[in-house]
Design a protein around this motif. Structure first.
Motif, mmCIF file in Angstrom:
data_model
loop_
_atom_site.group_PDB
_atom_site.id
_atom_site.type_symbol
_atom_site.label_atom_id
_atom_site.label_comp_id
_atom_site.label_asym_id
_atom_site.label_seq_id
_atom_site.Cartn_x
_atom_site.Cartn_y
_atom_site.Cartn_z
ATOM 1 N N ILE A 210 0.843 -1.199 0.000
ATOM 2 C CA ILE A 210 0.000 0.000 0.000
ATOM 3 C C ILE A 210 0.874 1.243 0.000
ATOM 4 N N VAL A 211 1.797 1.302 0.947
ATOM 5 C CA VAL A 211 2.753 2.409 1.031
ATOM 6 C C VAL A 211 4.127 1.816 1.311
ATOM 7 N N PRO A 212 5.208 2.542 1.012
ATOM 8 C CA PRO A 212 6.544 2.051 1.337
ATOM 9 C C PRO A 212 6.671 1.735 2.822
ATOM 10 N N ALA A 213 7.533 0.768 3.131
ATOM 11 C CA ALA A 213 7.658 0.260 4.500
ATOM 12 C C ALA A 213 7.926 1.352 5.520
ATOM 13 N N LEU A 214 8.751 2.342 5.157
ATOM 14 C CA LEU A 214 9.146 3.361 6.125
ATOM 15 C C LEU A 214 8.251 4.596 6.083
ATOM 16 N N GLN A 215 7.118 4.473 5.389
ATOM 17 C CA GLN A 215 6.121 5.548 5.398
ATOM 18 C C GLN A 215 4.837 5.119 6.098
ATOM 19 N N ALA A 216 4.940 4.029 6.864
ATOM 20 C CA ALA A 216 3.760 3.478 7.531
ATOM 21 C C ALA A 216 3.148 4.463 8.517
ATOM 22 N N ALA A 217 3.981 5.145 9.295
ATOM 23 C CA ALA A 217 3.455 6.088 10.277
ATOM 24 C C ALA A 217 2.729 7.241 9.606
ATOM 25 N N ASP A 218 3.278 7.738 8.511
ATOM 26 C CA ASP A 218 2.613 8.819 7.775
ATOM 27 C C ASP A 218 1.244 8.375 7.275
ATOM 28 N N ALA A 219 1.163 7.132 6.818
ATOM 29 C CA ALA A 219 -0.107 6.620 6.306
ATOM 30 C C ALA A 219 -1.158 6.550 7.410
ATOM 31 N N VAL A 220 -0.710 6.243 8.623
ATOM 32 C CA VAL A 220 -1.641 6.212 9.756
ATOM 33 C C VAL A 220 -2.056 7.629 10.145
ATOM 34 N N THR A 221 -1.111 8.531 10.204
ATOM 35 C CA THR A 221 -1.400 9.917 10.582
ATOM 36 C C THR A 221 -2.447 10.539 9.670
ATOM 37 N N THR A 222 -2.295 10.336 8.370
ATOM 38 C CA THR A 222 -3.197 10.949 7.395
ATOM 39 C C THR A 222 -4.497 10.178 7.209
ATOM 40 N N GLY A 223 -4.557 8.942 7.730
ATOM 41 C CA GLY A 223 -5.757 8.136 7.558
ATOM 42 C C GLY A 223 -5.782 7.345 6.275
ATOM 43 N N THR A 224 -4.657 7.292 5.554
ATOM 44 C CA THR A 224 -4.578 6.451 4.360
ATOM 45 C C THR A 224 -4.864 4.999 4.723
ATOM 46 N N VAL A 225 -4.354 4.578 5.879
ATOM 47 C CA VAL A 225 -4.703 3.286 6.479
ATOM 48 C C VAL A 225 -5.109 3.552 7.928
#
Length: 367
Positions: free
Chosen positions: A78-93
């Motif tokens: 879904i997103v690069p491994a080291l962008q997981a926190a950003d994806a959570v912050t923005t609600g992407t996941v």
């Protein structure tokens, strides 16, 4: 039929129907149909790390009767491994399984959620988070990033990594190009190492070509799969920078707060199961993998006392520098330090004494 008896029975049936009708919406509200996506910072090939997240997904689905479903995706899907926190912050996941210290570029305080050089060991880490206010301190900080964290795994003390040459003195580290990042990279810079950030899949080729001189990863079970012993035979221990590194479930704060209370409990209990499983599986598999690595040519070496002492001094200097300008870091670091002092006072009385005696018996062939 007796008229009064008939009325009583009819009334009882009516009451039952009414109770059922009232109960159904309440049950539906407590157990709504919810589907989340969880991105991982780990590949499926790292089956223990990735597998802890899958345990969570499986437990949540089963405990909720299939009403709360977490779809689990490997790093990069879904997103690069080291962008997981950003994806959570923005609600992407809605959720991620990751390591907090991957995000020190945002704030060095993130490192304290996983591990810092000469920090807590695995048992101390778990105890600090769950029994000494660590969860509350980290979540107070992470709320600024719209994240709620739940402990989800610990590898135990890791290995110090693979080196193309022997490291006998502190001078042998000077000019060394090593794949290592975060706060450890800052500490390593103080003793002359040039830290490199390289994706896990590219490390073997970098070692083979001499682009880097050394790398750290996890421990024998994972390292064996990556074949580092073929291109860097010296295997050092311990990873003084990862004495008990924790992984976490990062959950979008708004999404977590919107869960029914029973789903919050199910999620926390599932993370506890996944967390325990990770450490147990590494403890069960690392011994066999280490023996196999030595048989395949890996040469085990301990870091010298000199190297540990110099690096420890550099680490303390780094923490003092960060604490002077970062109140978030200072607050959490001081909590961990205070806990560690008491924890080691106790550990040397019972655990260390017992383990040391048993290790002597092992070396004498008496186990």
């Amino acid at each position: 039929m007796d008229r009064r008896s008939f009325i009583r029975k009819a009334g009882a049936v009516g009451a039952g129907v009414t109770a059922t009708a009232l109960a159904a919406p309440a049950i539906a509200q407590e157990n709504p149909k919810i589907t989340w996506r969880m991105t991982s910072s780990f590949t499926k090939g790292l089956d223990i790390l990735f597998g802890a997240g899958q345990i969570v997904a499986d437990h949540v689905k089963e405990a909720s009767g299939g009403n709360f479903v977490i779809q689990h995706f490997a790093g990069g899907e879904i997103v690069p491994a080291l962008q997981a926190a950003d994806a959570v912050t923005t609600g992407t996941v809605e959720m991620a399984h990751t390591c907090s210290y991957y995000y020190v570029g945002k704030d060095p305080t993130f490192a304290l959620g996983t591990s810092v050089p000469f920090g807590l060991n695995a048992r101390q880490t778990n105890a600090w988070f769950n029994q000494a206010g660590g969860n509350e301190l980290m979540n107070e900080f992470l709320a600024k990033h719209n994240i709620y964290s739940i402990l989800l795994g610990n590898t135990g003390a890791q290995m110090g990594g693979w080196f193309r040459k022997e490291i006998n003195t502190i001078d042998d580290l000077k000019g060394l190009k090593m794949r290592i990042a975060g706060l450890t990279g800052q500490v390593m810079q103080k003793v002359g190492v040039t830290p490199q950030q390289i994706a896990g899949g590219d490390v073997y080729a970098a070692l083979e070509k001499g682009t880097i001189d050394a790398t750290e990863f996890v421990g024998p079970y994972d390292d064996q799969k990556l074949g580092f012993y073929k291109v860097a035979k010296y295997y050092y221990y311990p990873a003084w920078w990862e004495g008990g590194p924790a992984c976490h479930a990062f959950v979008n704060l708004e999404k977590f707060n919107s869960l029914p209370d029973n789903y919050k409990r199910i999620l926390k209990d599932a993370c506890a199961a996944g967390s325990a499983s990770m450490l147990e599986r590494y403890d069960a598999r690392n011994p066999k993998a280490l023996k196999e690595l030595v048989a395949q040519g890996a040469i085990l070496r301990p870091f010298s006392q000199e190297i540990l002492d110099v690096c420890h001094k550099a680490a303390l200097e780094t923490y003092a520098e960060i604490s002077a300008v970062n109140e978030n870091f200072k607050k959490i670091y001081e909590s961990q330090q205070a806990f560690k002092k008491d924890a080691y006072l106790w550990a040397q009385i019972a655990e260390y004494t017992y383990d040391t005696y048993m290790m002597i018996q092992q070396r004498n062939g008496n186990l």
